[in-house]
Enzyme design. Structure first.
Site, PDB file in Angstrom:
ATOM      1  N   HIS A  37      76.842  74.341  58.847  1.00 24.07           N
ATOM      2  CA  HIS A  37      78.031  73.503  58.638  1.00 24.07           C
ATOM      3  C   HIS A  37      79.290  74.226  59.122  1.00 24.07           C
ATOM      4  CE1 HIS A  37      75.456  71.862  55.230  1.00 24.07           C
ATOM      5  NE2 HIS A  37      75.744  70.775  55.901  1.00 24.07           N
ATOM      6  N   GLY A 147      74.999  68.304  63.583  1.00 28.25           N
ATOM      7  CA  GLY A 147      74.071  69.337  64.029  1.00 28.25           C
ATOM      8  C   GLY A 147      72.917  68.743  64.827  1.00 28.25           C
ATOM      9  N   SER A 186      70.534  72.773  53.797  1.00 32.89           N
ATOM     10  CA  SER A 186      70.900  72.872  52.375  1.00 32.89           C
ATOM     11  C   SER A 186      69.658  72.871  51.507  1.00 32.89           C
ATOM     12  CB  SER A 186      71.796  71.695  51.974  1.00 32.89           C
ATOM     13  OG  SER A 186      72.917  71.662  52.806  1.00 32.89           O
TER      14      SER A 186
END
Ligand code: PAF
EC number: 6.3.2.1
Length: 282
Positions: A37, A147, A186
Site C-alpha cells: 500500500h 496493485g 493484509s
C-alpha cells in the site's frame, strides 16, 4: 494530514483543491496497510499534487461465508503510517455513510467479473466495481492507484472506467514481495507460522511458470500441469484456481504467443491468497 469520515466534508475539502487546478491521486484500500500500500501512496504522491487514501472494509465484496468480520483492522496504526508517508487526506467512512440505503444500482462486468477469481468468489467483483465507482464519484481523482497483485481487480476497474467513460487515469503498480517472494497482503497476518512457510510455494510456482514461458515453452496446459504438481505437493495448501490468460483482457490462452499473466488463487490454512506474474514469450 486531515481525516474525513463523511462524504460531504471530503468533497468540500477536495472541491477547494480542485478549484485551484491541483491534481488528486486516490489510493483506495481496505486498511491494515503494508509496504505494498505504501508503494501505491509513494507513486500517488510522486505523480499528483494531493494524495487521498480511503480506508473502508467494503462488506459488499465479501460473500456471507467469507472473512469480512475477521478481515484485519488497525485504524490507529494505519493513520500513523499514512501521516508518516505524507498523505494529505484520509477518507474513513463507516458502512452507514457508504451504504445509507440498500443499493438498487450495482456494476457487474460480464464475463470479466465472473471468470477466474469470480468463479471462486461469486459477486466479489460486482462489490469491488461498485464501491470503486462510488469512491471515484466521491473523490473525483485525476489518477487512481491499484496493485498488480490483484490483477483481475485491476483489469475489472480498467474495463469499468473504459465502458462508463469515467474521467480517471488508472495506474497499476507492481507487486511488492516479502524477501522470500510471498506477495504482500493484509491477509498474510492471519497465516500461522507453518502456513506462512507453505505459502511460499505460490510465488515459487509462479516464478517457475514465468521462467518456462520466457524460455520459450508455449503449451499453457503443460506449464499449468507442472505448476499444479508443485503447488498440490505442499501440505496445507488447497489450490482453488491456476490460469494462464491474455494479459490485456484475461481471455484464456492455450498457445502462448503473446504477453500473458499467470494467476493463482489458493487457500493456505484458512486464508485465501492470490498472486500473479506477467510473462512474455521468448
Ligand atoms: O483492493 C482492495 O483493497 C479493495 O478491493 C478495494 C479496491 C479498496 C475496494 O474495496
Amino acid at each position: 494530514m486531515e481525516r474525513y469520515d463523511t462524504i460531504d466534508a471530503l468533497r468540500a475539502a477536495l472541491g477547494r483543491a480542485r478549484q485551484t487546478g491541483r491534481s488528486i491521486g486516490l489510493v483506495p484500500t481496505m486498511g491494515y496497510l503494508h509496504a505494498g500500500h505504501l508503494e501505491l501512496v509513494r507513486r500517488a504522491r510522486a505523480e499528483n499534487d494531493i494524495t487521498v487514501v480511503s480506508i473502508f472494509v467494503n462488506p459488499t465484496q465479501f460473500a456471507p461465508s467469507e472473512d469480512f468480520s475477521t478481515y484485519p483492522r488497525d485504524m490507529e496504526r494505519d493513520l500513523a503510517l499514512l501521516a508518516q508517508s505524507g498523505v494529505d487526506a484520509v477518507f474513513t467512512p463507516g458502512v452507514e455513510e457508504m451504504y445509507p440505503q440498500p443499493l438498487q444500482t450495482t456494476i457487474s462486468l460480464k464475463p470479466l467479473g465472473d471468470i477466474l477469481i469470480g468463479k471462486v468468489r461469486p459477486g466479489h467483483f460486482s462489490g469491488v466495481a461498485t464501491v470503486v465507482a462510488k469512491l471515484f464519484n466521491i473523490v473525483q481523482p485525476t489518477r487512481a492507484y491499484f496493485g498488480e497483485k490483484d490483477f483481475q481487480q485491476l483489469t475489472v476497474i480498467r474495463r469499468m472506467v473504459d465502458d462508463l467513460n469515467v474521467p480517471v487515469e488508472i495506474v497499476g503498480v507492481p507487486t511488492v514481495r516479502e524477501v522470500d517472494g510471498l506477495a504482500m497482503s493484509s491477509r498474510n497476518v492471519r497465516l500461522s507460522p507453518q502456513d506462512r512457510q507453505a505459502a511460499r510455494v505460490l510465488s515459487k510456482a509462479l516464478f517457475e511458470g514465468a521462467a518456462m514461458i520466457e524460455a520459450g515453452e508455449s503449451d499453457a496446459a503443460g506449464i499449468l500441469a507442472k505448476m499444479t504438481a508443485r503447488i498440490v505437493a505442499e501440505p496445507g495448501v488447497t489450490l482453488r484456481s491456476l490460469d494462464i490468460c491474455d494479459a490485456r483482457d484475461l481471455a484464456p490462452v492455450e498457445t502462448i504467443d503473446r504477453p500473458v499473466v499467470v494467476l493463482v488463487t489458493a487457500e493456505v490454512g484458512p486464508v485465501l491468497l492470490i498472486d500473479q506474474r506477467e510473462a512474455r514469450p521468448a
